[in-house]
Each structure stands twice: as structure tokens, then as C-alpha cells.
Scaffold this active site. Sequence first.
Site, mmCIF file in Angstrom:
data_model
loop_
_atom_site.group_PDB
_atom_site.id
_atom_site.type_symbol
_atom_site.label_atom_id
_atom_site.label_comp_id
_atom_site.label_asym_id
_atom_site.label_seq_id
_atom_site.Cartn_x
_atom_site.Cartn_y
_atom_site.Cartn_z
ATOM 1 N N SER A 8 -1.474 138.084 21.555
ATOM 2 C CA SER A 8 -1.955 138.115 22.941
ATOM 3 C C SER A 8 -0.785 138.141 23.909
ATOM 4 O O SER A 8 0.072 137.248 23.897
ATOM 5 C CB SER A 8 -2.818 136.891 23.242
ATOM 6 N N HIS A 32 -3.719 142.222 22.054
ATOM 7 C CA HIS A 32 -4.819 141.612 22.802
ATOM 8 C C HIS A 32 -4.425 141.424 24.270
ATOM 9 O O HIS A 32 -3.386 140.841 24.569
ATOM 10 C CB HIS A 32 -5.114 140.266 22.140
ATOM 11 N N ASP A 34 -5.584 139.725 27.792
ATOM 12 C CA ASP A 34 -6.466 138.730 28.400
ATOM 13 C C ASP A 34 -6.595 138.999 29.892
ATOM 14 O O ASP A 34 -5.713 138.649 30.678
ATOM 15 C CB ASP A 34 -5.916 137.322 28.150
ATOM 16 N N MET A 36 -8.175 138.209 33.324
ATOM 17 C CA MET A 36 -8.817 137.061 33.994
ATOM 18 C C MET A 36 -8.916 137.323 35.490
ATOM 19 O O MET A 36 -7.971 137.836 36.090
ATOM 20 C CB MET A 36 -7.997 135.795 33.765
ATOM 21 N N HIS A 65 -9.914 141.782 26.349
ATOM 22 C CA HIS A 65 -10.815 140.633 26.445
ATOM 23 C C HIS A 65 -11.060 140.382 27.923
ATOM 24 O O HIS A 65 -10.180 139.876 28.627
ATOM 25 C CB HIS A 65 -10.134 139.437 25.750
ATOM 26 N N MET A 67 -12.328 138.436 30.785
ATOM 27 C CA MET A 67 -12.813 137.138 31.277
ATOM 28 C C MET A 67 -13.041 137.300 32.769
ATOM 29 O O MET A 67 -12.316 136.739 33.610
ATOM 30 C CB MET A 67 -11.791 136.046 30.951
ATOM 31 N N MET A 136 -14.686 132.194 21.112
ATOM 32 C CA MET A 136 -13.602 131.441 21.746
ATOM 33 C C MET A 136 -13.464 130.088 21.053
ATOM 34 O O MET A 136 -14.434 129.343 20.931
ATOM 35 C CB MET A 136 -13.890 131.219 23.231
ATOM 36 N N PHE A 142 -6.340 129.763 29.644
ATOM 37 C CA PHE A 142 -4.922 129.463 29.455
ATOM 38 C C PHE A 142 -4.538 129.538 27.980
ATOM 39 O O PHE A 142 -5.347 129.201 27.110
ATOM 40 C CB PHE A 142 -4.601 128.062 29.988
ATOM 41 N N GLY A 143 -3.296 129.940 27.738
ATOM 42 C CA GLY A 143 -2.757 129.902 26.387
ATOM 43 C C GLY A 143 -2.268 128.499 26.061
ATOM 44 O O GLY A 143 -2.227 127.622 26.933
ATOM 45 N N GLY A 144 -1.936 128.289 24.805
ATOM 46 C CA GLY A 144 -1.295 127.045 24.415
ATOM 47 C C GLY A 144 -2.193 125.826 24.303
ATOM 48 O O GLY A 144 -1.696 124.697 24.275
ATOM 49 N N ASP A 174 -10.241 133.167 18.983
ATOM 50 C CA ASP A 174 -9.262 133.282 20.057
ATOM 51 C C ASP A 174 -9.012 131.917 20.683
ATOM 52 O O ASP A 174 -9.891 131.344 21.321
ATOM 53 C CB ASP A 174 -9.813 134.272 21.091
ATOM 54 N N GLY A 175 -7.784 131.425 20.492
ATOM 55 C CA GLY A 175 -7.374 130.177 21.135
ATOM 56 C C GLY A 175 -6.965 129.124 20.124
ATOM 57 O O GLY A 175 -7.727 128.779 19.227
ATOM 58 N N GLY A 176 -5.730 128.665 20.262
ATOM 59 C CA GLY A 176 -5.260 127.577 19.408
ATOM 60 C C GLY A 176 -5.033 127.973 17.957
ATOM 61 O O GLY A 176 -5.006 127.113 17.071
ATOM 62 N N GLY A 196 -1.495 133.838 20.715
ATOM 63 C CA GLY A 196 -0.628 134.002 21.877
ATOM 64 C C GLY A 196 0.657 133.229 21.700
ATOM 65 O O GLY A 196 1.680 133.774 21.298
ATOM 66 N N SER A 197 0.589 131.920 21.951
ATOM 67 C CA SER A 197 1.824 131.135 21.899
ATOM 68 C C SER A 197 2.426 131.093 20.501
ATOM 69 O O SER A 197 3.644 131.011 20.365
ATOM 70 C CB SER A 197 1.585 129.726 22.445
HETATM 71 C C1 DX5 Z 1 -7.426 132.161 26.393
HETATM 72 C C2 DX5 Z 1 -7.149 133.580 25.903
HETATM 73 C C3 DX5 Z 1 -6.409 133.637 24.621
HETATM 74 C C4 DX5 Z 1 -5.065 132.999 24.679
HETATM 75 C C5 DX5 Z 1 -4.746 132.458 23.345
HETATM 76 O O1 DX5 Z 1 -8.125 132.243 27.569
HETATM 77 O O2 DX5 Z 1 -8.381 134.270 25.711
HETATM 78 O O3 DX5 Z 1 -6.295 134.973 24.160
HETATM 79 O O4 DX5 Z 1 -4.052 133.866 25.041
HETATM 80 O O5 DX5 Z 1 -3.534 131.781 23.462
HETATM 81 P P1 DX5 Z 1 -3.054 130.736 22.366
HETATM 82 O O6 DX5 Z 1 -2.938 131.512 21.081
HETATM 83 O O7 DX5 Z 1 -1.756 130.275 22.909
HETATM 84 O O8 DX5 Z 1 -4.107 129.671 22.303
HETATM 85 ZN ZN ZN Z 2 -8.305 136.343 24.641
#
Ligand code: DX5
Ligand code: ZN
Length: 223
Positions: A8, A32, A34, A36, A65, A67, A136, A142-144, A174-176, A196-197
Site C-alpha cells: 500500500s 494498492h 488508499d 480517502m 481502495h 474510502m 478491513m 490510517f496505516g500502522g 487490509d490493515g495490520g 503498508g507499513s
Molecule cells: C487503512 C488502509 C490500509 C493501510 C494499511 O485505511 O486501507 O491499506 O494502508 O496499512 P498497514 O499495513 O500499515 O496497516
Molecule cells: Zn486499503
Amino acid sequence: MAIRIAPSLLSADFGCFRSALQAVEAEVDIIHFDVMDGHFVPNLTFGPALIAALRPSTELIFDVHLMIERPEASLERYIEAGADRIAVHVEATPHVHRAVTAIKRAGKLAGAAVNPGTPVEAVFPLLGDIDYVLVMTVNPGFGGQALIPSTLKKVRALRERLSAEGRTLPIMVDGGIDRTTIRAAKASGADEFVAGSAVFGAEDPVHAIRALRAAAGGVQGNP
Ligand code: DX5
Ligand code: ZN
């Protein structure tokens, strides 16, 4: 089982997206985005102009994606910008079926996304009309963030439902997702993993992708 890692860009340096693509394109087949809008989620990123600007730089599959509220109003712009796959949230519009149908009609792959607080049953009526489900595993924005364990129960329920219907749709989480959580996510039935992170927060993104794949115990699948 073949798996797919989708890095991401949310966690990449926003001043250097082109080099972020170049850093991973020999290792993955998909990236990917994101998107927003500051309304559907409390954060604002980028829109179709950024996607269009990056399109000529790579042949990676652009996985978008959305959002954003009422995504059906701007789908065409993401399609024109070069999106290959677009996921819309079931919470973002009363017309999610119309939205996924419009994506399909344009010849692109359509996904339905669900937030952690939304029952996964919300996508059941759409399973015959979409190409993938995006579950999700954190609250979007947010990432991380840390993966919410209850979301994996939803992945399992969805995989069971898909099997019962004789469908083999990919389930994207997606996420964490990191080296620790990816195994449980895969065991629950996910086969596409946004990271992402864990990728762009690492010193060496390629090494990080390989480590994720190794931790999941799978090989990158083909489109
Ligand atoms: C969150 C996004 C994710 C995000 C994942 O709103 O949809 O795609 O970038 O980031 P990590 O992998 O850091 O949780
Ligand atoms: Zn995403």
C-alpha cells in the site's frame, strides 16, 4: 495455496511514489492505492489525478481502495485514470450493487469492502456480482494500526460461505498485516494481503515482501 501481497502506497513517501513503485515492481504484480476523502474516513490522501500520473510508469495492477462517500459518483474518473480493480465500501453508499455493476461494465475488477464493525453478511448478496471481497482488518483511515482479531472470524465465515456457494473469490485483508499476523489471516481463508507499513516502513521493501510471503508460507499467485 498461492497468495498475493499488495503493498500500500499509503505508507510510502508521498513525495516519491514513482520510486516506491519501482522499488517493488520486480517482486509483486499489484499495488494498492488508499483513496480517502476526509468524510468517509477521517483522513485525506489522493484522487484520480495521482493514479493517472503514475499509470505510465508501470505495468503493476492498480488496486484502488475507495474510502469515499458515494463512490458511484466518481467511479468513471478512477476507471479513466487507469485503475484495474476498484473496491467500494458497502457502508459508503445505499447503491453498492449499482457501483460494482458499473465497475464490471467498464471491464474492471470489482470488489466490495467491509469495515470491522460491519457484519460480513453485508457482502453475501453481492458475491455473484463481484471479483473479490476486501475485509478491513483495522478501522480504515490510517496505516500502522494493529489488526483487530475479531475481523478474522469474519474472514473465516466468508470463506465458508464462498465454499458453500462453490465460489473461489479472493479475500483481501487490509490493515495490520505483518510477519506475525499474516499467518493467522491466511489460516482464516484470506489469500490477498495488503501491507503498508510492513513493506514501505521497512528499510528494504523487497526483503520485507519476501519475509511476509515466507511467514505466510505461500508463493505469489498470478492474476
Ligand atoms: C487503512 C488502509 C490500509 C493501510 C494499511 O485505511 O486501507 O491499506 O494502508 O496499512 P498497514 O499495513 O500499515 O496497516
Ligand atoms: Zn486499503
